[in-house]
Design a protein around this motif. Structure first.
Motif, short mmCIF file in Angstrom:
data_model
loop_
_atom_site.label_atom_id
_atom_site.label_comp_id
_atom_site.label_asym_id
_atom_site.label_seq_id
_atom_site.Cartn_x
_atom_site.Cartn_y
_atom_site.Cartn_z
N GLY A 25 49.91 53.07 42.78
CA GLY A 25 50.70 51.99 43.33
C GLY A 25 51.20 51.10 42.23
O GLY A 25 51.01 51.35 41.04
N PHE A 26 51.85 50.04 42.64
CA PHE A 26 52.45 49.11 41.69
C PHE A 26 51.66 47.81 41.71
O PHE A 26 51.48 47.19 42.77
N ARG A 27 51.21 47.38 40.53
CA ARG A 27 50.46 46.13 40.46
C ARG A 27 51.44 44.97 40.47
O ARG A 27 52.40 44.94 39.68
N MET A 28 51.19 43.99 41.33
CA MET A 28 52.12 42.87 41.52
C MET A 28 51.57 41.55 41.01
O MET A 28 52.24 40.52 41.13
N GLY A 29 50.35 41.54 40.45
CA GLY A 29 49.77 40.30 39.97
C GLY A 29 48.32 40.18 40.39
O GLY A 29 47.76 41.08 41.03
N SER A 30 47.71 39.06 40.03
CA SER A 30 46.29 38.84 40.34
C SER A 30 46.03 37.40 40.75
O SER A 30 45.34 36.65 40.05
N PRO A 31 46.55 36.94 41.88
CA PRO A 31 46.24 35.59 42.33
C PRO A 31 44.76 35.45 42.66
O PRO A 31 44.17 36.36 43.23
N PHE A 32 44.18 34.32 42.24
CA PHE A 32 42.75 34.06 42.43
C PHE A 32 41.89 35.13 41.76
O PHE A 32 40.74 35.35 42.15
N GLY A 33 42.47 35.82 40.77
CA GLY A 33 41.72 36.87 40.08
C GLY A 33 41.58 38.15 40.87
O GLY A 33 40.76 39.01 40.53
N ILE A 34 42.39 38.32 41.93
CA ILE A 34 42.31 39.50 42.79
C ILE A 34 43.54 40.37 42.54
O ILE A 34 44.67 39.95 42.84
N PRO A 35 43.39 41.59 42.01
CA PRO A 35 44.55 42.45 41.76
C PRO A 35 45.27 42.81 43.07
O PRO A 35 44.64 43.15 44.06
N ILE A 36 46.59 42.69 43.04
CA ILE A 36 47.41 43.02 44.20
C ILE A 36 48.24 44.25 43.87
O ILE A 36 48.94 44.29 42.86
N ALA A 91 43.43 35.68 52.47
CA ALA A 91 42.47 34.82 53.16
C ALA A 91 41.10 35.50 53.23
O ALA A 91 40.07 34.88 52.95
N HIS A 92 41.09 36.79 53.60
CA HIS A 92 39.84 37.54 53.61
C HIS A 92 39.18 37.53 52.23
O HIS A 92 37.99 37.22 52.07
N SER A 93 39.97 37.88 51.22
CA SER A 93 39.42 38.10 49.88
C SER A 93 38.96 36.82 49.22
O SER A 93 37.93 36.80 48.54
N VAL A 94 39.72 35.75 49.37
CA VAL A 94 39.35 34.48 48.74
C VAL A 94 38.04 33.96 49.33
O VAL A 94 37.16 33.48 48.61
N LEU A 95 37.89 34.05 50.66
CA LEU A 95 36.65 33.60 51.28
C LEU A 95 35.49 34.51 50.85
O LEU A 95 34.37 34.03 50.60
N ALA A 96 35.75 35.82 50.76
CA ALA A 96 34.70 36.74 50.31
C ALA A 96 34.24 36.37 48.89
O ALA A 96 33.04 36.35 48.60
N LYS A 97 35.19 36.08 48.01
CA LYS A 97 34.83 35.68 46.65
C LYS A 97 34.05 34.37 46.65
O LYS A 97 33.13 34.18 45.85
N ALA A 98 34.42 33.47 47.54
CA ALA A 98 33.70 32.19 47.64
C ALA A 98 32.24 32.42 48.05
O ALA A 98 31.36 31.65 47.67
N TYR A 99 31.99 33.50 48.79
CA TYR A 99 30.63 33.86 49.19
C TYR A 99 29.92 34.71 48.13
O TYR A 99 28.80 35.18 48.34
N GLY A 100 30.59 34.93 47.00
CA GLY A 100 29.98 35.70 45.92
C GLY A 100 30.12 37.21 46.06
O GLY A 100 29.41 37.96 45.39
N LEU A 101 31.03 37.66 46.92
CA LEU A 101 31.23 39.09 47.13
C LEU A 101 32.37 39.58 46.23
O LEU A 101 33.45 39.03 46.27
N PRO A 102 32.14 40.63 45.44
CA PRO A 102 33.19 41.13 44.56
C PRO A 102 34.32 41.78 45.34
O PRO A 102 34.08 42.54 46.28
N VAL A 103 35.56 41.46 44.96
CA VAL A 103 36.74 42.04 45.59
C VAL A 103 37.44 42.93 44.58
O VAL A 103 37.83 42.47 43.50
N ARG A 104 37.55 44.21 44.89
CA ARG A 104 38.14 45.17 43.96
C ARG A 104 39.64 45.00 43.86
O ARG A 104 40.21 44.94 42.78
N ARG A 105 40.31 44.94 45.01
CA ARG A 105 41.77 44.80 45.01
C ARG A 105 42.26 44.56 46.43
O ARG A 105 41.51 44.74 47.41
N ILE A 106 43.52 44.18 46.55
CA ILE A 106 44.24 44.16 47.83
C ILE A 106 45.38 45.15 47.71
O ILE A 106 46.10 45.16 46.70
N THR A 107 45.53 45.99 48.71
CA THR A 107 46.60 46.98 48.70
C THR A 107 47.50 46.79 49.91
O THR A 107 47.01 46.71 51.05
N ILE A 108 48.80 46.70 49.66
CA ILE A 108 49.78 46.66 50.74
C ILE A 108 50.33 48.08 50.89
O ILE A 108 50.80 48.67 49.92
#
Length: 375
Positions: A12-23, A75-92
């Motif tokens: 896929g195409f990487r579009m950035g990493s807002p909040f440190g989460i690869p999109i 929204a899912h990923s940011v809250l998960a990170k706030a709970y200390g859960l690692p987020v690998r990426r978000i894929t559209i």
């Protein structure tokens, strides 16, 4: 929708990493973007607008719609990170978006919150768009048409994701509720997954039944109902499989699965090393230096691939893999802790040691995998 999917190959195409989460945007998104562009061109066509203008507005709607989907997943990923859960990426991708959260929330309350925040954001965007449609944009121009279609689409996305069946967010909320009541996350997964399967059946059977009873022909949009039903069925089935795997994780015990190992020097002929292993009923060989310190593990696959007539002329050290610090595990590891340690450093064999550093044995990944065969 969020997901705790296993690691997989991704294009896929990487579009950035807002909040440190690869999109990432999957190439399949362009399929749905093209479909929306061609399907909605007449919806957005204003008097005097040519085809190119109508296509451009429809494509802008497709992009804005998936920006809304991205915000839902963020929204899912940011809250998960706030709970200390690692987020690998978000894929559209073709059917929306997925947040790849590597660990499950530790409590049903956090599971519910992480699942609910996505639909809540989509419904919030729908509410903002509705208010803007009433009081801000007007005149029947392009902005008003875009805002109206977007708030309606976000309303549909929010409501659809609240349906109580896995893999939808509503299914994860149901799972959290069952988990809270039964104190068993596995039971929550099973209930929510079967409800998801039931939803999939309903999404196919009800429209066909209504069409048949009314004597009307099937509308082409029925195809999307079938596609979504297949997606939900497959996601629910995967959730059931994951539940079965997790039920077996407590059976993973390093000491129980360990193979007895014998020490050999790197120069020892493979045939002699195998003879010593058979004599001592050992299932593994550890290469040691001249001071007796382990430096490598003889690779089982490489041994099996060596023809018997060559084994007297091949040294054990030539078939061994050097020990990295991550390949040395504590012999008392069990369950999730052992699986996590193996996931962090994939290898064919691991050296198991006691807390004092003494060699306990060798753990073969194939022996661990055997526990999950048939799941």
């Amino acid at each position: 929708m969020s997901d705790q999917a296993p690691r997989q190959q991704f294009s896929g195409f990487r579009m950035g990493s807002p909040f440190g989460i690869p999109i990432y945007v999957s190439w399949t998104w362009f399929i749905i973007a093209a479909f929306i562009t061609f399907s909605f061109k007449d919806v957005f066509r204003l008097p005097g607008m040519d085809d190119l203008g109508a296509y451009a507005v429809a494509f802008a709607f497709a992009v804005l719609l998936y920006v809304s989907v991205l915000l839902h997943e963020l929204a899912h990923s940011v809250l998960a990170k706030a709970y200390g859960l690692p987020v690998r990426r978000i894929t559209i991708y073709l059917l929306g978006g997925v947040s790849e959260i590597e660990k499950e929330p530790p409590t049903p309350g956090k599971e519910f919150a992480v699942a609910a925040v996505g639909p809540a954001l989509s419904l919030g965007l729908a509410g903002i768009g509705f208010v803007a449609d009433l009081f801000v944009v007007n005149g029947g121009d392009v902005p008003e048409m875009l805002v109206k279609q977007l708030w309606v689409s976000n309303l549909i996305v929010g409501v659809f994701n609240l349906l109580p069946g896995l893999p939808l967010d509503g299914g994860r909320m149901l799972r959290a509720g069952v988990w809270k009541v039964t104190r068993d996350p596995g039971q929550g997964t099973i209930v929510a997954a079967w409800v998801g399967r039931a939803l999939a059946v309903v999404m196919v059977v009800v429209p066909f039944a209504l069409s048949t009873m009314s004597g009307q022909q099937l509308h082409p949009t029925m195809l999307w109902s079938v596609v979504l039903a297949i997606f939900i069925w497959m996601g629910a089935t995967q959730s059931l499989r994951v539940a079965k795997v997790r039920a077996r994780i407590p059976q993973v015990n390093a000491r129980t699965l360990a193979r007895r190992a014998i020490p050999v020097t790197a120069e020892t002929p493979l045939a002699e090393a195998l003879r010593q292993a058979a004599e001592k009923h050992a299932g593994a060989m550890v290469v040691v230096d001249h001071e007796g310190h382990p430096v490598a593990i003889v690779n089982e696959a490489a041994v099996q691939a060596t023809p018997e007539h060559r084994r007297p002329w091949v040294s054990a050290g030539s078939l061994a893999k050097s020990l990295e610090p991550s390949m040395v595990l504590a012999a008392d590891l069990t369950g999730e802790a052992l699986i996590d340690a193996m996931r962090e450093a994939p290898a064919g064999e691991y050296l198991l040691v006691e807390r004092g550093g003494e060699i306990y044995g060798v753990l073969a990944t194939s022996d661990v995998n055997r526990l999950f065969i048939g799941v």
